[in-house]
Design an enzyme around this catalytic site. Sequence first.
Site, PDB file in Angstrom:
ATOM      1  N   GLU A  60       0.907  -1.151  -0.074  1.00 46.66           N
ATOM      2  CA  GLU A  60      -0.068   0.064  -0.051  1.00 46.66           C
ATOM      3  C   GLU A  60       0.859   1.229   0.027  1.00 46.66           C
ATOM      4  OE1 GLU A  60      -2.829  -3.441   0.677  1.00 46.66           O
ATOM      5  OE2 GLU A  60      -0.733  -2.696   1.645  1.00 46.66           O
ATOM      6  N   HIS A 129      -9.357  -5.795  10.589  1.00 46.96           N
ATOM      7  CA  HIS A 129     -10.077  -5.537   9.381  1.00 46.96           C
ATOM      8  C   HIS A 129     -11.304  -4.833   9.345  1.00 46.96           C
ATOM      9  CE1 HIS A 129      -6.919  -8.561   8.414  1.00 46.96           C
ATOM     10  NE2 HIS A 129      -6.731  -8.258   7.138  1.00 46.96           N
TER      11      HIS A 129
END
Length: 327
Positions: A60, A129
């Site tokens: 990322e 998450h």
Amino acid sequence: MAQMTYRDALNEALREEMSRDPDVFLMGEEVAEYDGAYKVSKGLLDAFGDRRVVDSPISELGFAGLGVGAAMAGLRPVIEFMTFNFSILALDQVINHAAKIRYMSGGQIPCPIVFRGPNGAALQLSAQHSQACEIYYAHAPGVKVVTPATPADAKGLLKAAIRDPDPVAVMEGELLYNMRGEVPDDDDFIVPIGVAEVKQEGEDVSILTHGKMVHVALQAARALDKEGVRAEVVDLRSIRPLDVDTILASARKTNRVVYLEEGWGFAGVGAQIAALVQEEAFDHLDAPVLRVSQADVPMPYAKNLENLAKPNADRVVEACNKVLYRK
């Protein structure tokens, strides 16, 4: 108007904007060959080729930085995070570079980039998450943050974000991708960033919220209606910039405010709204502003504990009754 899912509305927005502007390209993990983890980019590789729909490594920080550089060079990247939970790894590029480069260059270097992907909790994805990340981005001047709650807003806000001259984070509700709704069939349809929407008119209490919590707020409003309470539901749609006028108009109209958010309450969006309302509309309030948010714990994995941690309509009804001094 056309009936479509939230994911298809996002896909249509990308397809239209990529057709309109050859500088727009999409990059992220599995966006090309796999059609996206949530199939938002389905068919785009075939339509636009691998120079404009780009599969990235699992990094990322790396591909967000590449996108920031491309935006500084004059392109209009759309960076997809498989989930905004993973975007935490890229916050340096977003907050220290994308958000600040126009200011630090004296306006010489714009950074028209979109960061988008699913945000918040889904179902039993556990603590790492399941985070609602909007406040991480909204805290920094220089990044706009939008949270579409419907298919129409998903299309309109994403198109507005792609056309915007500044960095925009489009926080999509992970549990909303299959939701269906009416979407204007118009290549130039946009929802302006910074404009809230009154989802339901009311006069007794204002439920202010954003993102997928809009649907929880409407559920609470229906329950309150059965008790004779007319709740006004306002969808902020944009966290930064805020539609201050609509927020304050609702507070002054009903004299009671409850803020509902998916994330943690500490230093959250609701804290900002509560401060705004008490600073600008204090004399109109008949009760303190109350906030409903996730429990102040990492999201549990166990389904029963996860349900207890998430905000729900019953807690919103309870808060509304409290500011109404009914119970």
